[in-house]
Design an enzyme around this catalytic site. Structure first.
Site, PDB file in Angstrom:
ATOM      1  N   GLY A 143       0.782  -1.235   0.000  1.00 53.86           N
ATOM      2  CA  GLY A 143       0.000   0.000   0.000  1.00 53.86           C
ATOM      3  C   GLY A 143       0.808   1.277   0.000  1.00 53.86           C
ATOM      4  O   GLY A 143       0.253   2.364  -0.143  1.00 53.86           O
TER       5      GLY A 143
ATOM      6  N   LYS B 130       6.019   2.051  -3.881  1.00 56.87           N
ATOM      7  CA  LYS B 130       7.389   1.744  -3.455  1.00 56.87           C
ATOM      8  C   LYS B 130       7.875   0.433  -4.068  1.00 56.87           C
ATOM      9  O   LYS B 130       9.068   0.262  -4.341  1.00 56.87           O
ATOM     10  CB  LYS B 130       7.435   1.657  -1.926  1.00 56.87           C
ATOM     11  CG  LYS B 130       8.851   1.489  -1.383  1.00 56.87           C
ATOM     12  CD  LYS B 130       8.873   1.497   0.118  1.00 56.87           C
ATOM     13  CE  LYS B 130      10.309   1.364   0.617  1.00 56.87           C
ATOM     14  NZ  LYS B 130      10.370   1.305   2.080  1.00 56.87           N
TER      15      LYS B 130
ATOM     16  N   GLN C  46      -6.989  -2.244   0.139  1.00 61.89           N
ATOM     17  CA  GLN C  46      -7.383  -2.001   1.513  1.00 61.89           C
ATOM     18  C   GLN C  46      -8.383  -0.849   1.526  1.00 61.89           C
ATOM     19  O   GLN C  46      -8.586  -0.156   0.521  1.00 61.89           O
ATOM     20  CB  GLN C  46      -6.175  -1.714   2.391  1.00 61.89           C
ATOM     21  CG  GLN C  46      -5.434  -0.432   2.119  1.00 61.89           C
ATOM     22  CD  GLN C  46      -4.208  -0.279   3.008  1.00 61.89           C
ATOM     23  OE1 GLN C  46      -3.089  -0.294   2.530  1.00 61.89           O
ATOM     24  NE2 GLN C  46      -4.420  -0.120   4.306  1.00 61.89           N
TER      25      GLN C  46
ATOM     26  N   GLY D 251      -3.601   1.844   7.520  1.00 58.61           N
ATOM     27  CA  GLY D 251      -2.623   0.947   8.123  1.00 58.61           C
ATOM     28  C   GLY D 251      -2.881  -0.499   7.741  1.00 58.61           C
ATOM     29  O   GLY D 251      -3.972  -0.866   7.297  1.00 58.61           O
TER      30      GLY D 251
ATOM     31  N   ASN E 178       5.702  -7.363   4.659  1.00 57.13           N
ATOM     32  CA  ASN E 178       5.881  -6.115   3.908  1.00 57.13           C
ATOM     33  C   ASN E 178       6.627  -6.411   2.614  1.00 57.13           C
ATOM     34  O   ASN E 178       7.629  -7.135   2.622  1.00 57.13           O
ATOM     35  CB  ASN E 178       6.691  -5.110   4.729  1.00 57.13           C
ATOM     36  CG  ASN E 178       5.997  -4.707   6.011  1.00 57.13           C
ATOM     37  OD1 ASN E 178       4.775  -4.796   6.116  1.00 57.13           O
ATOM     38  ND2 ASN E 178       6.762  -4.278   7.002  1.00 57.13           N
TER      39      ASN E 178
ATOM     40  N   ASP F 100       8.597  -4.582   1.089  1.00 57.34           N
ATOM     41  CA  ASP F 100       9.963  -4.030   1.081  1.00 57.34           C
ATOM     42  C   ASP F 100      10.906  -4.786   2.023  1.00 57.34           C
ATOM     43  O   ASP F 100      12.054  -4.389   2.194  1.00 57.34           O
ATOM     44  CB  ASP F 100       9.965  -2.532   1.408  1.00 57.34           C
ATOM     45  CG  ASP F 100       9.457  -2.219   2.809  1.00 57.34           C
ATOM     46  OD1 ASP F 100       9.213  -3.158   3.600  1.00 57.34           O
ATOM     47  OD2 ASP F 100       9.303  -1.021   3.119  1.00 57.34           O
TER      48      ASP F 100
ATOM     49  N   LYS G  44      13.955   0.672   3.826  1.00 58.75           N
ATOM     50  CA  LYS G  44      13.146   1.845   4.138  1.00 58.75           C
ATOM     51  C   LYS G  44      13.819   3.131   3.671  1.00 58.75           C
ATOM     52  O   LYS G  44      13.151   4.149   3.503  1.00 58.75           O
ATOM     53  CB  LYS G  44      12.907   1.941   5.655  1.00 58.75           C
ATOM     54  CG  LYS G  44      12.268   0.711   6.281  1.00 58.75           C
ATOM     55  CD  LYS G  44      10.836   0.528   5.834  1.00 58.75           C
ATOM     56  CE  LYS G  44      10.156  -0.637   6.548  1.00 58.75           C
ATOM     57  NZ  LYS G  44       8.817  -0.928   5.987  1.00 58.75           N
TER      58      LYS G  44
END
Length: 511
Positions: free
Chosen positions: A122, A134, A197, A227, A256, A258, A399
């Site tokens: 997301g 991302k 979501q 979230g 996640n 990432d 990140k």
């Protein structure tokens, strides 16, 4: 077209809902709470009517979830946990990964046939200076997070003759661009499903009403994805949970997108399937280092495992929470959850996650709040929940560009979409890397390295200021490079920096 969410900035750190009230305030607050709830309900009904007819049922379902969350926000008082009730994880609360048995080769296909892989997709790449999702940022050999994920699952399916589906939970920010990218995977042996979501309205902090007046997509600053705790209900709403259960799937592995260490682990899957009473929820935790002191940890609270986040910790206990010697593990957000259990806790509405209140200020100066939840906080709603203490290699998040430098370097090699630590590295953990603001955007970061340095023997790298690196630089031990304001440092091609501090001004000019 890239979704534009405006540039809402956090005004304070997000916190978990909880405040104190005096007895004399209670009646007044109860009346104002009821007024706020009723006013919100009326505004949400107006918003639903602005949605296209074909989307009104979905809007009604999503906003019902928001209204329930908002009601809890108004009603819940006091701290979300009492510090004195927190107990350290009991013996066996986090099973050592090395105690898990490898499955017999003949069993692997049957194990994988019961698995679904779900990636949380997301987020946008804005924090690294990139547009779009991302997951579309290149991280290694011009392959993106999404490319690597698809490679991993496709290789798994080909190797074992199975059909593990890949599911992406997108947000309204990432869905359109992600669907375009997915078209290029059409010929691979892989089922890819997507769902969105929920889309919740940002709340004006003063009026406690939605700031938007239309459900249409061109008004994106008025909305937010709430979230990753939203994954449970959104998976149900999408119809995919029922589809997977009907096809005999038992567990979903959520992580996640990432986190490049979050690959399907056959030892964990085998452990889940061979238990007489399988745990409904397994959280992968790993040993905390000084770089992870803010990460959520597993504790025992009122007889259940609970995820304790730093936002829940009273100020006077924050240093204690950060202690590596007391709270020794933290949550990787790699989660293995029973699909039957997700159906049960959503059907009977017993799913409970603490509300994270996220204050922001929009470009126009309006102060808003976002009510969010985290997927791991639901651990207390599941039976037999436990942690598994996994090796650090299963937690490799990207990140920042500092993380990107590590995964692009010779510390790792790439095999069928999965990163593996270079066997020539003397220690199992990667180095601590801190790149300054000149490197924070991916484009700027790439322009400052003629080639990625040799970092095989690096322990710690700090770079601050206007610094560039020539080709074939080697970094060993602890290296600190600081260019003061107005200065520039060019690390020359072929340089070896071992346990060095470089400061001042160093320019290498062509002639």
């Amino acid at each position: 077209m890239t979704a534009n969410t405006g540039t809402a900035v956090p005004t304070t750190t997000a916190f978990v809902r909880g405040h104190r009230r005096t007895g004399s305030d209670v009646q007044f607050i109860e009346r104002t709470r009821q007024d706020a709830q009723q006013s919100m309900g009326k505004e949400l009904q107006k918003l639903i009517l602005t949605a296209p007819t074909s989307q009104q049922d979905l809007a009604r379902t999503e906003l019902a979830g928001f209204e329930q969350l908002f009601g809890r926000y108004l009603q819940e008082t006091g701290p979300s946990v009492l510090w004195d009730k927190i107990k350290l994880l009991p013996e066996g609360g986090a099973k050592p990964y090395n105690d898990l048995a490898r499955p017999e080769t003949a069993k692997v296909k049957d194990l994988l046939d019961k698995l679904v892989v779900l990636k949380l997709n997301g987020g946008l790449g804005t924090s690294m200076g990139c547009k779009g999702p991302k997951s579309t940022i290149s991280v290694r050999n011009e392959l993106t997070f999404l490319d690597l994920t698809v490679q991993q699952i496709e290789h798994l399916n080909r190797t074992h003759g199975t059909d593990v589906p890949l599911v992406l939970m997108n947000s309204f920010n990432t869905d359109e661009d992600t669907l375009k990218v997915l078209q290029r995977y059409g010929k691979l042996q892989l089922q890819i499903h997507t769902f969105n979501q929920s889309r919740y309205p940002r709340i004006n902090r003063e009026s406690l009403l939605p700031i938007g007046n239309s459900f249409t997509s061109d008004n994106t600053e008025s909305w937010y994805p709430p979230g990753h705790g939203d994954v449970y209900q959104s998976l149900v709403n999408s119809g995919l949970l029922k589809q997977f259960l009907d096809s005999g799937k038992k567990y979903v592995f959520i992580s996640n997108i990432d986190n490049l260490g979050a690959t399907v682990d056959l030892n964990i899957l085998n452990f889940l399937m061979e238990q007489e009473q399988p745990p409904e929820f397994v959280m992968e935790v790993t040993d905390k280092t000084r770089a992870d002191v803010k990460g959520g940890t597993l504790v025992e609270y009122e007889g259940k495992l609970r995820l304790l986040e730093i936002a829940q910790v009273p100020k006077e206990h924050v240093d204690e929470f950060k202690s590596v010697s007391k709270f020794k593990i933290f949550n990787t957000n790699n989660l293995w959850i029973s699909l039957d259990a997700i159906k049960r806790v959503t059907d009977d509405q017993s799913l409970h996650m603490e509300i994270i209140v996220n204050p922001k200020t929009l470009d126009n100066g309006v102060n808003v709040i976002q009510l969010e939840t985290a997927v791991g906080a639901a651990i207390k709603s599941f039976e037999g929940a436990m942690g598994i203490n996994v090796p650090r290699r299963r937690f490799l998040p990207v990140k920042t560009t500092s993380d990107l430098l590590i995964v692009m370097s010779n510390l790792y090699s790439l095999h069928t979409g999965a990163l593996q630590m270079n066997p020539k590295r003397s220690f199992p953990q990667g180095p601590l890397v801190k790149l300054g603001s000149h490197f924070s955007k991916v484009k700027d970061y790439l322009s400052r390295f003629s080639s990625i340095p040799d970092m095989l023997e690096l322990d710690h790298l700090t770079v601050s200021g206007d610094v560039t690196f020539g080709k074939n630089v080697s970094l060993k031990g602890t290296v600190i490079i600081i260019a003061n304001h107005g200065d520039r440092i060019d690390i020359p091609a072929g340089a070896l920096l071992e346990n060095k501090i470089v400061s001042g001004n160093l320019r290498i000019l062509d002639h």
